[in-house]
Design an enzyme around this catalytic site. Structure first.
Site, mmCIF file in Angstrom:
data_model
loop_
_atom_site.group_PDB
_atom_site.id
_atom_site.type_symbol
_atom_site.label_atom_id
_atom_site.label_comp_id
_atom_site.label_asym_id
_atom_site.label_seq_id
_atom_site.Cartn_x
_atom_site.Cartn_y
_atom_site.Cartn_z
ATOM 1 N N GLY B 36 0.793 -1.221 0.000
ATOM 2 C CA GLY B 36 0.000 0.000 0.000
ATOM 3 C C GLY B 36 0.826 1.272 0.000
ATOM 4 N N CYS B 245 -27.690 -9.869 -15.980
ATOM 5 C CA CYS B 245 -27.111 -9.451 -17.253
ATOM 6 C C CYS B 245 -28.072 -9.827 -18.389
ATOM 7 C CB CYS B 245 -25.761 -10.133 -17.457
ATOM 8 S SG CYS B 245 -25.116 -10.004 -19.139
ATOM 9 N N CYS B 248 -26.232 -12.801 -20.653
ATOM 10 C CA CYS B 248 -25.872 -14.126 -20.144
ATOM 11 C C CYS B 248 -26.615 -14.477 -18.858
ATOM 12 C CB CYS B 248 -24.366 -14.230 -19.924
ATOM 13 S SG CYS B 248 -23.800 -13.321 -18.488
ATOM 14 N N CYS B 270 -22.921 -7.539 -18.624
ATOM 15 C CA CYS B 270 -21.672 -7.702 -17.882
ATOM 16 C C CYS B 270 -20.620 -6.747 -18.438
ATOM 17 C CB CYS B 270 -21.130 -9.124 -18.053
ATOM 18 S SG CYS B 270 -22.115 -10.390 -17.283
ATOM 19 N N CYS B 276 -18.834 -12.830 -19.824
ATOM 20 C CA CYS B 276 -20.159 -12.894 -20.437
ATOM 21 C C CYS B 276 -20.155 -13.912 -21.591
ATOM 22 C CB CYS B 276 -20.544 -11.512 -20.948
ATOM 23 S SG CYS B 276 -22.309 -11.283 -21.219
#
Lengths: 270, 309
Positions: B36, B245, B248, B270, B276
């Site tokens: 970080g 979605c 899909c 998606c 997808c």
């Protein structure tokens, strides 16, 4: 009069909370403040008076850890009974932590002390979040309580400081500082730039808060009326040096030093 | 190197010279050692405009080798300009295999998304970061923000969330949602949706972040705690959608809203195009699959499925 014993040897109520030892700061050739020594006792309000350029603000910046003095030391008792810390010997991290928890600074210009684009609640809550509070409801509760204590309507908690009047900004700044229960508060001309009726309300408020919370405070002002109302003890500065100290009433009613006599006689009587 | 002798390019392998790659690897090692923490590095000019992923592309160039398989996504899609260009760049300069399949890739360079398919051990996820400093909007002074990171003074970040809740009743930050890494540094996860934040936590893959314009590199080593900031009484939540979605039928993926006509019609698909497509190939079908607009959306991504030369 200036204690030469180490404050660490003193016990109980006899211990000062802050002890300045020969604090000096120079700006090149010129003197900011020179050889200032005093003790501040718990619950005591000390006034520093003097004309513009007499070194009051420089001294305050040294005492509050903002500027490092060129000579001398500032000893501070962070918690009752703890050993005295020389604040400029501390690592910067610890000093910054002290500045945000154990003491508070009320600036002359609220813009220096407030975050102008953060709401009043956020301003008051910042110190709580600094120390690790992570409960929104409780932070907000504390912020509301402190706004009420400094006579700002709770309904204005989400307004930004820009939307506040000068007096309200100053009161908000005080709430922001006091919310973390500091032991010591530094105030630099807290009533500067306010009209007299607003000044009077602010002074009332400060007097109540200082007495209720048993705060120790150092107030820098050029206004002798403010000094008379708020402070227990006075230090008169001229050209960077302390020329007279004593109880407020004593200094104002029976000034010994020529400069103090000039200062007290210069006050306009209405 | 033999690669340069192939004649296609006068450049060194993976475009950057070896000295620069070494410098970037050193920064990467430091970044991995301090999860970080933003490590400054000497960002180079790339044949790409600053802000288009120069940080990510430099990291990829520094870690890539001929045996790697590269996947590049932009907002989850494999077939957008930026993704296609960067993929071709490494095909030409590093002669690596490229893929659209998340599980096949060893290095995935991404802008603004983490793939839906779970990341695996051994994979490297390279993020393109525009603004590495999470505190910058709150504190403009670099010196001060470095001190705040150094001393872990992160109250101000919490003030930002407080302001959101005070004004809107909830935290309205939906992307680039600040996280605390390894219980210490607060980090900007690059503008991924907060939907992806939980995927960073304890991920088995190595996550590298490169900000080319701001000249900073940071990293999350595998299996590192990544916690999104929140309040006890306003816990962190990810986005959710009322419908699956359209193509899909996935209910667990990040959905993009697509306007499909000029009468206010819209559908959700998606954002991860490969996810997808895989689902459709497996026989999953969303409610909009037969729709005319859905046809173009689904078709648009098919050519990219062809094998590359």
């Amino acid at each position: 009069m200036n204690a030469l014993v180490s404050p660490n040897t003193l016990k109980g109520a006899l211990r000062p909370i802050l002890s300045a030892r020969s604090v000096s700061r120079f700006y090149g050739e010129r003197i900011g403040c020179a050889d200032v020594s005093f003790d501040l006792w718990p619950g005591e309000v000390l006034g520093i008076v003097g004309e513009s350029g007499s070194g009051k603000s420089t001294l305050l910046r040294c005492l509050s850890g903002i500027d490092r003095p060129d000579a001398g030391e500032v000893l501070f008792e962070a918690t009752p009974g703890a050993d005295f810390l020389e604040i400029f010997d501390l690592p910067e991290q610890d000093r910054r932590h002290l500045m945000r928890t154990a003491w508070g600074i009320v600036h002359q210009n609220p813009r220096d002390g407030l975050r102008m684009d953060v709401s009043a609640g956020g301003n008051v809550g910042e110190r709580l979040m600094d120390r690790g509070d992570r409960h929104y409801g409780r932070i907000r509760e504390a912020a509301t309580e402190w706004l009420t204590r400094v006579e700002i309507e709770a309904g204005r908690i989400d307004d930004r400081p820009r939307q506040f009047s000068g007096g309200m900004q100053q009161r908000l700044q005080i709430a922001r500082v006091l919310v973390s229960n500091p032991r010591l508060v530094f105030m630099d001309e807290p009533t500067g730039g306010l009209d007299v009726s607003v000044q009077a309300r602010l002074l009332d408020l400060l007097r109540v808060l200082v007495r209720d919370l048993g705060l120790a405070a150092i107030i820098v002002t050029h206004d002798l009326a403010v000094a008379r109302l708020l402070t227990d003890r006075l230090m008169v500065m001229k050209d960077g040096r302390v020329v007279e100290t004593g109880l407020t009433d004593q200094v104002l009613d029976d000034p010994q030093h020529a400069y103090t006599q000039l200062l007290t006689s210069a006050v306009l009587a209405v | 190197m033999s690669f340069a002798a192939q004649g296609d390019t006068p450049y060194n392998y993976a475009y950057l010279d070896e000295q620069t790659k070494r410098m970037i690897r050193r920064a990467l090692l430091k970044a991995v050692a301090i999860p970080g923490y933003q490590v400054p590095f000497g960002s180079r000019e790339m044949p790409l405009a600053r802000g288009w992923g120069t940080g990510g592309i430099q990291i990829t160039a520094a870690v890539i080798g001929p045996s790697d398989t590269l996947k590049v996504i932009d907002q989850g899609a494999d077939d957008t300009t930026n993704a296609v260009s960067i993929r071709r760049f490494f095909e030409r300069t590093a002669s690596v295999k490229t893929t659209e399949a998340t599980h096949e890739a060893t290095i995935i360079q991404t802008r603004h998304r983490i793939p839906e398919a779970p990341m695996q051990a051994g994979q490297i996820l390279v993020y393109q970061v525009p603004m590495p400093e999470p505190l910058r909007k709150l504190e403009p002074r670099e010196l001060e923000t470095r001190k705040m990171h150094g001393f872990a003074e992160y109250g101000l970040m919490q003030v930002r969330l407080y302001e959101n809740i005070a004004r809107f009743g909830e935290v309205t930050t939906t992307y680039d949602y600040p996280v605390r890494v390894n219980g210490r540094h607060i980090m900007a996860p690059s503008p991924i949706p907060k939907f992806d934040n939980p995927k960073m936590d304890m991920s088995p893959c190595l996550q590298l972040f490169g900000a080319g314009r701001e000249k900073r590199i940071y990293a999350i080593p595998p299996h590192t705690r990544v916690v999104s900031l929140d309040f006890e009484d306003h816990p962190f939540r990810i986005q959710s959608w009322k419908q699956p979605c359209g193509l899909c039928g996935a209910q667990d993926s990040y959905l993009d809203e697509v306007v499909i006509d000029d009468a206010g019609g819209r559908m959700f698909v998606c954002s991860d195009s490969h996810y997808c497509e895989t689902r459709r190939a497996e026989g999953h079908a969303g409610p909009m699959l037969g729709h005319q607009a859905a046809g173009t959306l689904a078709a648009a991504s098919t050519p990219a499925k062809e094998p590359r030369p």
